[in-house]
Design a protein around this motif. Structure first.
Motif, PDB file in Angstrom:
ATOM      1  N   MET A   1       0.499  -1.319  -0.136  1.00  0.00           N
ATOM      2  CA  MET A   1       0.102   0.035   0.198  1.00  0.00           C
ATOM      3  C   MET A   1       0.555   1.021  -0.254  1.00  0.00           C
ATOM      4  SD  MET A   1      -2.740   1.563   2.753  1.00  0.00           S
ATOM      5  CE  MET A   1      -3.928   0.137   2.594  1.00  0.00           C
ATOM      6  N   THR A   2       0.404   2.381  -1.047  1.00  0.00           N
ATOM      7  CA  THR A   2       1.380   3.537  -1.316  1.00  0.00           C
ATOM      8  C   THR A   2       0.833   4.057  -0.038  1.00  0.00           C
ATOM      9  OG1 THR A   2       1.600   3.101  -3.559  1.00  0.00           O
ATOM     10  CG2 THR A   2       2.359   5.335  -2.405  1.00  0.00           C
ATOM     11  N   LYS A   3       1.392   5.054   1.192  1.00  0.00           N
ATOM     12  CA  LYS A   3       1.609   5.611   2.000  1.00  0.00           C
ATOM     13  C   LYS A   3       0.978   7.365   0.994  1.00  0.00           C
ATOM     14  CE  LYS A   3       4.386   4.186   5.317  1.00  0.00           C
ATOM     15  NZ  LYS A   3       5.557   4.997   6.177  1.00  0.00           N
ATOM     16  N   VAL A   4       0.125   8.370   1.432  1.00  0.00           N
ATOM     17  CA  VAL A   4      -0.330   9.453   0.938  1.00  0.00           C
ATOM     18  C   VAL A   4       0.974  10.478   0.796  1.00  0.00           C
ATOM     19  CG1 VAL A   4      -1.756  11.511   1.862  1.00  0.00           C
ATOM     20  CG2 VAL A   4      -2.618   9.258   2.036  1.00  0.00           C
ATOM     21  N   SER A   5       2.220   9.931   2.077  1.00  0.00           N
ATOM     22  CA  SER A   5       3.019  11.411   1.417  1.00  0.00           C
ATOM     23  C   SER A   5       3.571  10.828   0.605  1.00  0.00           C
ATOM     24  CB  SER A   5       3.733  11.625   3.210  1.00  0.00           C
ATOM     25  OG  SER A   5       4.548  10.129   3.331  1.00  0.00           O
ATOM     26  N   GLU A   6       4.156   9.320   0.311  1.00  0.00           N
ATOM     27  CA  GLU A   6       5.308   9.646  -0.919  1.00  0.00           C
ATOM     28  C   GLU A   6       4.250   9.677  -2.274  1.00  0.00           C
ATOM     29  OE1 GLU A   6       7.473   7.762  -3.525  1.00  0.00           O
ATOM     30  OE2 GLU A   6       7.728   8.604  -1.241  1.00  0.00           O
ATOM     31  N   LEU A   7       2.390  10.077  -2.330  1.00  0.00           N
ATOM     32  CA  LEU A   7       2.092   9.882  -3.765  1.00  0.00           C
ATOM     33  C   LEU A   7       1.809  11.891  -3.799  1.00  0.00           C
ATOM     34  CD1 LEU A   7      -1.875   7.522  -2.634  1.00  0.00           C
ATOM     35  CD2 LEU A   7       0.265   7.809  -4.504  1.00  0.00           C
ATOM     36  N   HIS A   8       1.519  12.216  -2.620  1.00  0.00           N
ATOM     37  CA  HIS A   8       2.086  13.287  -2.259  1.00  0.00           C
ATOM     38  C   HIS A   8       3.270  13.762  -3.192  1.00  0.00           C
ATOM     39  CE1 HIS A   8       1.474  17.813  -1.801  1.00  0.00           C
ATOM     40  NE2 HIS A   8       2.647  17.998  -0.928  1.00  0.00           N
ATOM     41  N   ARG A   9       3.994  13.771  -2.334  1.00  0.00           N
ATOM     42  CA  ARG A   9       5.379  13.507  -2.927  1.00  0.00           C
ATOM     43  C   ARG A   9       5.453  13.416  -4.482  1.00  0.00           C
ATOM     44  NH1 ARG A   9       9.650  11.798  -5.300  1.00  0.00           N
ATOM     45  NH2 ARG A   9       9.170   9.464  -5.085  1.00  0.00           N
ATOM     46  N   GLN A  10       4.790  12.620  -5.251  1.00  0.00           N
ATOM     47  CA  GLN A  10       5.361  12.116  -6.342  1.00  0.00           C
ATOM     48  C   GLN A  10       4.072  12.757  -7.760  1.00  0.00           C
ATOM     49  OE1 GLN A  10       3.679   8.354  -7.070  1.00  0.00           O
ATOM     50  NE2 GLN A  10       5.322   6.812  -5.962  1.00  0.00           N
ATOM     51  N   TRP A  11       3.137  13.211  -6.633  1.00  0.00           N
ATOM     52  CA  TRP A  11       2.169  14.706  -7.501  1.00  0.00           C
ATOM     53  C   TRP A  11       2.621  15.778  -7.583  1.00  0.00           C
ATOM     54  CZ3 TRP A  11      -2.735  11.862  -4.034  1.00  0.00           C
ATOM     55  CH2 TRP A  11      -2.765  10.867  -5.067  1.00  0.00           C
ATOM     56  N   SER A  12       3.388  16.362  -6.795  1.00  0.00           N
ATOM     57  CA  SER A  12       3.999  17.583  -6.738  1.00  0.00           C
ATOM     58  C   SER A  12       5.233  17.688  -7.893  1.00  0.00           C
ATOM     59  CB  SER A  12       5.130  17.456  -5.324  1.00  0.00           C
ATOM     60  OG  SER A  12       3.856  17.613  -4.318  1.00  0.00           O
ATOM     61  N   GLU A  13       5.547  16.862  -8.020  1.00  0.00           N
ATOM     62  CA  GLU A  13       6.393  17.298  -9.308  1.00  0.00           C
ATOM     63  C   GLU A  13       5.876  17.072 -10.492  1.00  0.00           C
ATOM     64  OE1 GLU A  13       8.648  13.151 -10.074  1.00  0.00           O
ATOM     65  OE2 GLU A  13       9.071  13.390  -8.180  1.00  0.00           O
ATOM     66  N   ASP A  14       4.551  17.447 -10.678  1.00  0.00           N
ATOM     67  CA  ASP A  14       3.446  17.736 -12.107  1.00  0.00           C
ATOM     68  C   ASP A  14       3.332  18.899 -11.719  1.00  0.00           C
ATOM     69  OD1 ASP A  14       0.944  18.472 -13.502  1.00  0.00           O
ATOM     70  OD2 ASP A  14       0.147  16.895 -13.202  1.00  0.00           O
ATOM     71  N   PRO A  15       3.271  20.253 -12.521  1.00  0.00           N
ATOM     72  CA  PRO A  15       3.482  21.614 -12.000  1.00  0.00           C
ATOM     73  C   PRO A  15       1.526  22.346 -11.740  1.00  0.00           C
ATOM     74  CG  PRO A  15       4.367  21.366 -14.151  1.00  0.00           C
ATOM     75  CD  PRO A  15       3.639  19.855 -13.643  1.00  0.00           C
ATOM     76  N   GLY A  16       0.885  21.012 -12.667  1.00  0.00           N
ATOM     77  CA  GLY A  16      -0.949  21.471 -12.513  1.00  0.00           C
ATOM     78  C   GLY A  16      -1.074  21.138 -11.053  1.00  0.00           C
ATOM     79  N   TYR A  17      -0.386  20.297 -10.289  1.00  0.00           N
ATOM     80  CA  TYR A  17      -1.006  19.777  -9.217  1.00  0.00           C
ATOM     81  C   TYR A  17       0.143  20.859  -7.877  1.00  0.00           C
ATOM     82  CZ  TYR A  17      -1.047  17.322  -5.049  1.00  0.00           C
ATOM     83  OH  TYR A  17      -0.903  16.075  -3.343  1.00  0.00           O
ATOM     84  N   ARG A  18       0.991  20.723  -8.093  1.00  0.00           N
ATOM     85  CA  ARG A  18       1.258  21.795  -6.974  1.00  0.00           C
ATOM     86  C   ARG A  18       1.389  22.977  -6.977  1.00  0.00           C
ATOM     87  NH1 ARG A  18       4.546  20.386  -2.950  1.00  0.00           N
ATOM     88  NH2 ARG A  18       4.535  22.398  -2.372  1.00  0.00           N
ATOM     89  N   LYS A  19       0.313  24.238  -8.834  1.00  0.00           N
ATOM     90  CA  LYS A  19      -0.278  25.061  -8.298  1.00  0.00           C
ATOM     91  C   LYS A  19      -1.855  24.893  -7.379  1.00  0.00           C
ATOM     92  CE  LYS A  19      -2.217  28.581 -11.056  1.00  0.00           C
ATOM     93  NZ  LYS A  19      -1.730  29.212 -13.060  1.00  0.00           N
ATOM     94  N   ALA A  20      -2.007  24.065  -7.659  1.00  0.00           N
ATOM     95  CA  ALA A  20      -3.347  23.688  -7.007  1.00  0.00           C
ATOM     96  C   ALA A  20      -3.497  23.573  -5.755  1.00  0.00           C
ATOM     97  CB  ALA A  20      -4.489  22.579  -7.843  1.00  0.00           C
ATOM     98  N   TYR A  21      -2.236  22.232  -4.743  1.00  0.00           N
ATOM     99  CA  TYR A  21      -1.716  22.573  -3.838  1.00  0.00           C
ATOM    100  C   TYR A  21      -1.737  24.158  -3.033  1.00  0.00           C
ATOM    101  CZ  TYR A  21      -0.131  20.216  -0.381  1.00  0.00           C
ATOM    102  OH  TYR A  21       0.556  20.480   1.597  1.00  0.00           O
ATOM    103  N   ASP A  22      -0.896  23.871  -3.472  1.00  0.00           N
ATOM    104  CA  ASP A  22      -0.336  26.238  -3.358  1.00  0.00           C
ATOM    105  C   ASP A  22      -1.715  26.256  -3.291  1.00  0.00           C
ATOM    106  OD1 ASP A  22       2.248  24.836  -3.621  1.00  0.00           O
ATOM    107  OD2 ASP A  22       3.534  25.739  -4.721  1.00  0.00           O
ATOM    108  N   GLY A  23      -2.571  26.873  -4.197  1.00  0.00           N
ATOM    109  CA  GLY A  23      -3.357  27.480  -4.034  1.00  0.00           C
ATOM    110  C   GLY A  23      -4.429  27.179  -2.614  1.00  0.00           C
TER     111      GLY A  23
END
Length: 92
Positions: A1-23
């Motif tokens: 099972m993948t940890k949420v923190s690991e998924l977040h780290r992976q997804w953070s490499e996507d500029p669209g995800y990062r922008k939405a998260y930072d928002g």
């Protein structure tokens, strides 16, 4: 099972995800601040709600960060938690 923190780290490499998260920073900051004030006052959500004259579900929604409270609601939270409300505008 993948940890949420690991998924977040992976997804953070996507500029669209990062922008939405930072928002969401303001919502996360507000939610964290509200939870900290409630915990410092040693109150449960139900106890805070009672002091505010509202319901536990309203407090839960506020603590989720998805609700934008009015200044009056912020004043009620401050009074119920024995804190002082301070609103400021800081440079971006």
């Amino acid at each position: 099972m993948t940890k949420v923190s690991e998924l977040h780290r992976q997804w953070s490499e996507d500029p669209g995800y990062r922008k939405a998260y930072d928002g969401l920073d303001l919502e996360f900051t507000f939610a964290r601040t509200l939870i900290e004030a409630r915990k410092r006052a040693e109150l449960t959500q139900a106890q805070l709600a009672e002091r505010m004259g509202t319901t536990q579900s309203v407090v839960a929604r506020l603590e989720s960060g998805r609700v934008h409270p009015s200044t009056r609601t912020l004043e009620r939270i401050a009074h119920a938690t024995g804190t002082r409300l301070r609103i400021s505008f800081d440079p971006a």
